[in-house]
Design an enzyme around this catalytic site. Structure first.
Site, mmCIF file in Angstrom:
data_model
loop_
_atom_site.group_PDB
_atom_site.id
_atom_site.type_symbol
_atom_site.label_atom_id
_atom_site.label_comp_id
_atom_site.label_asym_id
_atom_site.label_seq_id
_atom_site.Cartn_x
_atom_site.Cartn_y
_atom_site.Cartn_z
ATOM 1 N N LYS A 188 0.841 -1.194 0.000
ATOM 2 C CA LYS A 188 0.000 0.000 0.000
ATOM 3 C C LYS A 188 0.878 1.246 0.000
ATOM 4 O O LYS A 188 1.613 1.498 0.945
ATOM 5 C CB LYS A 188 -0.917 -0.021 1.223
ATOM 6 C CG LYS A 188 -1.846 -1.240 1.255
ATOM 7 C CD LYS A 188 -2.709 -1.293 2.488
ATOM 8 C CE LYS A 188 -1.899 -1.516 3.736
ATOM 9 N NZ LYS A 188 -2.744 -1.805 4.923
ATOM 10 N N THR B 129 -8.860 9.425 8.181
ATOM 11 C CA THR B 129 -8.569 8.163 7.493
ATOM 12 C C THR B 129 -8.318 7.010 8.455
ATOM 13 O O THR B 129 -7.726 6.005 8.084
ATOM 14 C CB THR B 129 -7.345 8.336 6.588
ATOM 15 O OG1 THR B 129 -6.226 8.780 7.395
ATOM 16 C CG2 THR B 129 -7.603 9.354 5.486
ATOM 17 N N GLY C 105 -8.550 3.695 10.246
ATOM 18 C CA GLY C 105 -9.142 2.414 9.889
ATOM 19 C C GLY C 105 -8.961 2.009 8.436
ATOM 20 O O GLY C 105 -9.491 0.984 8.004
ATOM 21 N N THR C 106 -8.179 2.785 7.687
ATOM 22 C CA THR C 106 -8.020 2.503 6.260
ATOM 23 C C THR C 106 -7.485 1.099 6.005
ATOM 24 O O THR C 106 -7.999 0.358 5.165
ATOM 25 C CB THR C 106 -7.073 3.537 5.615
ATOM 26 O OG1 THR C 106 -7.553 4.842 5.894
ATOM 27 C CG2 THR C 106 -6.995 3.337 4.123
ATOM 28 N N GLY C 107 -6.415 0.728 6.706
ATOM 29 C CA GLY C 107 -5.794 -0.576 6.474
ATOM 30 C C GLY C 107 -6.702 -1.736 6.834
ATOM 31 O O GLY C 107 -6.797 -2.726 6.089
ATOM 32 N N CYS C 108 -7.356 -1.631 7.980
ATOM 33 C CA CYS C 108 -8.292 -2.685 8.398
ATOM 34 C C CYS C 108 -9.412 -2.829 7.374
ATOM 35 O O CYS C 108 -9.810 -3.946 7.019
ATOM 36 C CB CYS C 108 -8.908 -2.330 9.758
ATOM 37 S SG CYS C 108 -7.727 -2.026 11.076
#
Length: 263
Positions: free
Chosen positions: A175, A206, A208-211
């Site tokens: 990412k 932003t 929580g983007t990865g989860c």
């Protein structure tokens, strides 16, 4: 009535509701799958940071996992915060015995920079968890933690992906959201490369983007999509969620998991 696909998240709880188990289950609901959970740790967390974190005993994690998988079953599993080497190794063992695709989000730190994985657990992630992953989804900080490769530009993403793939996942999704310019990610299995691009939205909220991205990928895999198809759909979903992220508290707010319902 038709049963929706079944997805299990193995991750920590975010009391502020923006990341972790809470973000995973919201994503799964929004994408039409039935989300189930194994909680590995509890955090006291809000928009400003993590005030405390407490991991659960290995037996509690194992019991939750077996309760779900042995009775209900799963069609995809997503992992997030695993906190310690002992929990990483416990979860890796459970995943190795489960016939379902696995999306590993090797969570190292929170959006606010708070550590969520003990330094002593990094080797267990490399040698136990990544080898059972269908897709690994590290961000650039996690790539550096795990491999020592530091990505400064889009051109470095290929090297980062090769370093992650050397630990055994079938696919690596690197990412590149922290780079300058448009939001570009690289998905590769070492042979095929897929470059996924999206406009960068001027929105600081932003959390929580990865989860959210990893859960969206797992949801797509549970529906029977190929890895590239699942990642493309997940990228589109999380881009919309980032664009609609909203203020919450005095710090960084969450992405909006329900943005499609309000579009």
């Amino acid at each position: 009535m038709t049963r929706p696909p079944l997805v299990l998240t193995v991750a920590g709880s975010d009391s502020g509701g923006g990341a972790g188990i809470q973000a995973d289950l919201k994503t799964m609901l929004a994408l039409g799958v039935h989300g189930m959970s194994v909680i590995t740790a509890v955090t006291a967390q809000n928009s400003q940071g993590v005030r405390g974190a407490w991991e659960l005993p290995e037996e509690a994690v194992r019991a939750q996992y077996r309760a779900v998988v042995d009775d209900i079953g799963v069609q995809a599993v997503k992992t997030g915060m695993l906190a310690s080497a002992a929990l990483v190794e416990t979860v890796a063992e459970l995943l190795a015995g489960t016939d379902a695709p696995v999306v590993v989000d090797p969570v190292g730190v929170s959006k606010h920079g708070d550590p969520l994985l003990a330094a002593s657990a990094l080797d267990s992630v490399r040698t136990k968890l990544l080898p059972v992953a269908t897709v690994a989804t590290p961000n650039l900080d996690e790539v550096a933690q795990l491999t020592g490769v530091r990505v400064g530009s889009e051109a470095d993403l290929t090297e980062a992906a090769a370093a992650i793939l050397s630990y055994g996942p079938r696919w690596a999704l690197i990412k590149g959201g922290h780079l300058e310019g448009e939001a570009v990610d690289l998905l590769t299995d070492g042979d095929e490369e897929y470059w996924l691009r999206a406009p960068r939205h001027d929105n600081r909220h932003t959390h929580g983007t990865g989860c959210t991205l990893a859960s969206a990928v797992a949801s797509g895999l549970a529906k029977g999509l190929s890895v590239p198809e699942a990642v493309r759909e997940a990228k589109a979903y999380v881009t919309g969620a980032i664009a609609a992220g909203f203020a919450l508290g005095a710090g960084i707010g969450p992405v909006d998991h329900g943005w499609r319902f309000r579009a």
